[in-house]
Design a protein around this motif. Structure first.
Motif, PDB file in Angstrom:
ATOM      1  N   ALA A  61       0.849  -1.199   0.000  1.00 54.76           N
ATOM      2  CA  ALA A  61       0.000   0.000   0.000  1.00 54.76           C
ATOM      3  C   ALA A  61       0.881   1.244   0.000  1.00 54.76           C
ATOM      4  O   ALA A  61       1.905   1.290   0.688  1.00 54.76           O
ATOM      5  N   PRO A  62       0.511   2.264  -0.760  1.00 55.01           N
ATOM      6  CA  PRO A  62       1.318   3.488  -0.760  1.00 55.01           C
ATOM      7  C   PRO A  62       1.269   4.191   0.594  1.00 55.01           C
ATOM      8  O   PRO A  62       0.211   4.293   1.224  1.00 55.01           O
ATOM      9  N   PRO A  90      -6.807   3.010  -0.333  1.00 57.15           N
ATOM     10  CA  PRO A  90      -5.713   2.064  -0.046  1.00 57.15           C
ATOM     11  C   PRO A  90      -4.394   2.798   0.195  1.00 57.15           C
ATOM     12  O   PRO A  90      -3.493   2.804  -0.658  1.00 57.15           O
ATOM     13  N   LEU A  91      -4.271   3.435   1.349  1.00 58.27           N
ATOM     14  CA  LEU A  91      -3.064   4.184   1.675  1.00 58.27           C
ATOM     15  C   LEU A  91      -2.868   4.225   3.181  1.00 58.27           C
ATOM     16  O   LEU A  91      -3.767   3.876   3.949  1.00 58.27           O
ATOM     17  N   ILE A  92      -1.683   4.643   3.598  1.00 59.88           N
ATOM     18  CA  ILE A  92      -1.355   4.877   5.005  1.00 59.88           C
ATOM     19  C   ILE A  92      -0.725   6.255   5.098  1.00 59.88           C
ATOM     20  O   ILE A  92       0.184   6.578   4.320  1.00 59.88           O
ATOM     21  N   ILE A  93      -1.212   7.085   5.998  1.00 54.31           N
ATOM     22  CA  ILE A  93      -0.643   8.422   6.198  1.00 54.31           C
ATOM     23  C   ILE A  93       0.196   8.418   7.478  1.00 54.31           C
ATOM     24  O   ILE A  93      -0.299   8.042   8.545  1.00 54.31           O
ATOM     25  N   THR A  94       1.450   8.800   7.367  1.00 56.18           N
ATOM     26  CA  THR A  94       2.345   8.922   8.520  1.00 56.18           C
ATOM     27  C   THR A  94       2.707  10.388   8.684  1.00 56.18           C
ATOM     28  O   THR A  94       3.174  11.023   7.736  1.00 56.18           O
ATOM     29  N   GLN A 103      -6.330  10.753  -5.181  1.00 52.44           N
ATOM     30  CA  GLN A 103      -6.818   9.614  -5.961  1.00 52.44           C
ATOM     31  C   GLN A 103      -6.075   9.505  -7.286  1.00 52.44           C
ATOM     32  O   GLN A 103      -5.768   8.393  -7.746  1.00 52.44           O
ATOM     33  N   GLU A 104      -5.767  10.644  -7.910  1.00 53.37           N
ATOM     34  CA  GLU A 104      -4.980  10.642  -9.142  1.00 53.37           C
ATOM     35  C   GLU A 104      -3.604  10.028  -8.900  1.00 53.37           C
ATOM     36  O   GLU A 104      -3.103   9.224  -9.702  1.00 53.37           O
ATOM     37  N   ALA A 105      -2.966  10.419  -7.785  1.00 52.90           N
ATOM     38  CA  ALA A 105      -1.649   9.879  -7.454  1.00 52.90           C
ATOM     39  C   ALA A 105      -1.723   8.376  -7.182  1.00 52.90           C
ATOM     40  O   ALA A 105      -0.837   7.611  -7.603  1.00 52.90           O
ATOM     41  N   LEU A 106      -2.760   7.935  -6.485  1.00 53.20           N
ATOM     42  CA  LEU A 106      -2.911   6.506  -6.193  1.00 53.20           C
ATOM     43  C   LEU A 106      -3.097   5.703  -7.479  1.00 53.20           C
ATOM     44  O   LEU A 106      -2.575   4.582  -7.606  1.00 53.20           O
ATOM     45  N   GLN A 107      -3.813   6.275  -8.423  1.00 53.59           N
ATOM     46  CA  GLN A 107      -3.994   5.596  -9.704  1.00 53.59           C
ATOM     47  C   GLN A 107      -2.662   5.476 -10.437  1.00 53.59           C
ATOM     48  O   GLN A 107      -2.330   4.417 -10.996  1.00 53.59           O
ATOM     49  N   ALA A 108      -1.875   6.542 -10.435  1.00 49.72           N
ATOM     50  CA  ALA A 108      -0.563   6.511 -11.090  1.00 49.72           C
ATOM     51  C   ALA A 108       0.372   5.512 -10.420  1.00 49.72           C
ATOM     52  O   ALA A 108       1.204   4.880 -11.085  1.00 49.72           O
ATOM     53  N   PHE A 109       0.231   5.350  -9.114  1.00 50.99           N
ATOM     54  CA  PHE A 109       1.100   4.456  -8.344  1.00 50.99           C
ATOM     55  C   PHE A 109       0.957   2.996  -8.786  1.00 50.99           C
ATOM     56  O   PHE A 109       1.876   2.186  -8.613  1.00 50.99           O
ATOM     57  N   LYS A 110      -0.169   2.658  -9.376  1.00 50.27           N
ATOM     58  CA  LYS A 110      -0.414   1.269  -9.779  1.00 50.27           C
ATOM     59  C   LYS A 110       0.465   0.834 -10.938  1.00 50.27           C
ATOM     60  O   LYS A 110       0.697  -0.359 -11.135  1.00 50.27           O
TER      61      LYS A 110
END
Length: 495
Positions: free
Chosen positions: A296-297, A325-329, A437-444
């Motif tokens: 997960a990103p 589908p992410l984790i924020i630190t 959401q755009e960044a998460l899509q690119a991450f795939k």
């Protein structure tokens, strides 16, 4: 050229934000170009000095027909830069630099007036510069004093002043009776000098009396001349627009570079990215998330917790973020409202929001190295440094297009493989969520994402170029120093 920096914080001695990084790195870059550079700082409780010795045991500072006596401590030479510390424990031996989470210290005007006068008096003895380069409201009285109380002092004849705005949101605004308390003349309490809606404004004084005004990105130098970003001083800045310059802050790559970073679990580079995955494992361990899905990103946040930083947008869409589908630190400290926000999110969504309330430099490095993305949704951001740190670490920035964030991040276009990050313009939770959401899509897309990472890692925001820009300003001022312009300030102050 002999240059004196005056500022309220500097890494590694004291820090609340990016100002401290700049005051550490820019003097070093100027010294490397062959100039004599000194930095004057308050000696706080947090300041740690080795083998410190007192150079000036008693510097006299007038206050309300009385006197205070401070000393100047030798902080030694570091990377060719000499450091001096103004030591006055009743004002500076405190737990925090400017105030508590509940608010500013009530005597901040006195604290930083003493500091400013002490810098001027110490420079008489320790070395009169060609340039006083002052930073933010805490040192704003130096250009005011040099053009008023010290105007007839032959020691400072020909000395120029440069004033850098790191954040217009912090101005040093105090009651009118501050002027006689600090032994400043009442004729400063006018609309074309320091009066600001019935109060005394330290920052305004510096904008009026400094020879040149700089700020920390080209975009921000334009923004602060508008009502939206000028915090009531946009008219003053428009009156002096010909003397306002934006120079993007640089990055100290001796401190922020995954190739030589000793604070991360494994070093890596543009040529070999293998260590970044191990840094991601380590980051999750730091937050007690060993069982999290490492695929997960991870989105990193390293910040001062303040309204400026856009955390109200995160609050607005927190429930939606928790479904992604992410984790924020996040690591940082500041206003209680935003500290409480992150703690609440951590309680509600412990697998999605991990937080540490602290200034933790080691953890900041681990976030830069271990996160996949870095989030800066700022309402305004004069320069920003973490987005540039992130680029070097292959951690893709997600930013709002304001100030230095806009200047330093290029929007990603997968079709052409161009760009370094993701940007949104509208200050809304909806825009923030859509961009994440755009960044998460690119991450795939692994290959495309790697190209995006490498684009950022190849960027060079080192201080050398910025230092040369400042030198152009210094060299313009020193041979024929112009008088500061004040004629149009009254006309535009409240425009």
């Amino acid at each position: 050229m002999n240059i004196v920096f005056a500022a309220s914080e500097c890494v590694p001695f004291s820090k609340t934000g990016g100002l401290a990084d700049v005051v550490s790195a820019l003097p070093k870059a100027l010294a490397e170009l062959g100039h004599t550079v000194s930095v004057y700082l308050p000696k706080y409780k947090q300041t740690r000095l080795k083998n410190a010795r007192t150079l000036l045991p008693s510097v006299t500072v007038p206050f309300d027909d009385q006197y205070r006596f401070c000393s100047v401590v030798d902080g030694g030479s570091h990377s060719g830069v000499q450091f001096y510390f103004i030591d006055y424990p009743p004002f500076f031996d405190r737990e925090l630099l400017y105030g508590t989470p509940a608010g500013d210290y009530p005597d901040n005007a006195e604290r930083f007036a003493l500091y400013s006068r002490a810098v001027i008096e110490a420079a008489k003895i320790l070395g009169v510069p060609n340039i006083f380069h002052c930073h933010d409201w805490q040192s704003a009285l130096i250009p005011v004093l040099l053009r008023t109380s010290y105007a007839d002092d032959p020691v400072f004849r020909g000395v120029a002043t440069v004033f850098t705005i790191h954040n217009m949101g912090y101005q040093g605004i105090f009651p009118p009776d501050t002027l006689p308390l600090l032994m400043l003349p009442w004729d400063l309490f006018t609309i074309d000098k320091m009066e600001f809606w019935g109060k005394v404004n330290f920052l305004k004084g510096a904008l009026v009396f400094s020879d040149t005004i700089t700020t920390v990105s080209r975009k921000y130098s334009q923004e602060i001349q508008t009502a939206e970003y000028g915090f009531g001083l946009d008219g003053v800045l428009r009156a002096r627009s010909s003397s306002v310059t934006g120079i993007l802050n640089g990055v100290d790559y001796s401190e922020w570079n995954p190739e030589n970073d000793n604070l991360i679990v494994r070093q890596y580079s543009l040529q070999n990215l293998e260590g970044k995955r191990e840094c991601k494992y380590d980051l999750l361990r730091q937050f007690g998330l060993e069982k999290a899905n490492v695929e997960a990103p991870v989105v990193g946040i390293v910040s001062r917790f303040a309204a400026q930083k856009g955390f109200d947008l995160i609050a607005e869409v927190a429930d939606d973020l928790a479904q992604l589908p992410l984790i924020i630190t996040a690591v940082g400290s500041g206003d209680k409202e935003y500290q409480d926000l992150f703690l609440k999110l951590n309680r509600q969504f412990p697998d999605k929001f991990a937080v540490k309330i602290a200034y933790d430099n080691t953890l900041a490095h681990k976030i830069e190295a271990g996160a996949d993305m870095f989030l800066m949704p700022s309402r305004y951001e004069p320069s920003g440094l973490n987005q540039m740190y992130s680029l070097k670490y292959g951690t893709v920035p997600i930013v709002r297009a304001t100030g230095g964030l806009d200047d330093s991040i290029e929007p990603w276009g997968a079709a052409k493989g161009k760009g370094t990050g993701f940007k949104f313009t509208a200050y809304t939770g909806t825009a923030l969520l859509a961009t994440i959401q755009e960044a998460l899509q690119a991450f795939k897309n692994n290959a495309s994402w790697k190209k995006l990472m490498l684009n950022g890692m190849q960027k060079d925001f080192s201080w050398a170029a910025s230092a040369r820009e400042y030198l152009k300003i210094y060299e313009h001022l020193v041979p024929t120093k112009p008088e500061p312009a004040t004629e149009k300030v009254a006309e535009l102050s409240r425009a």
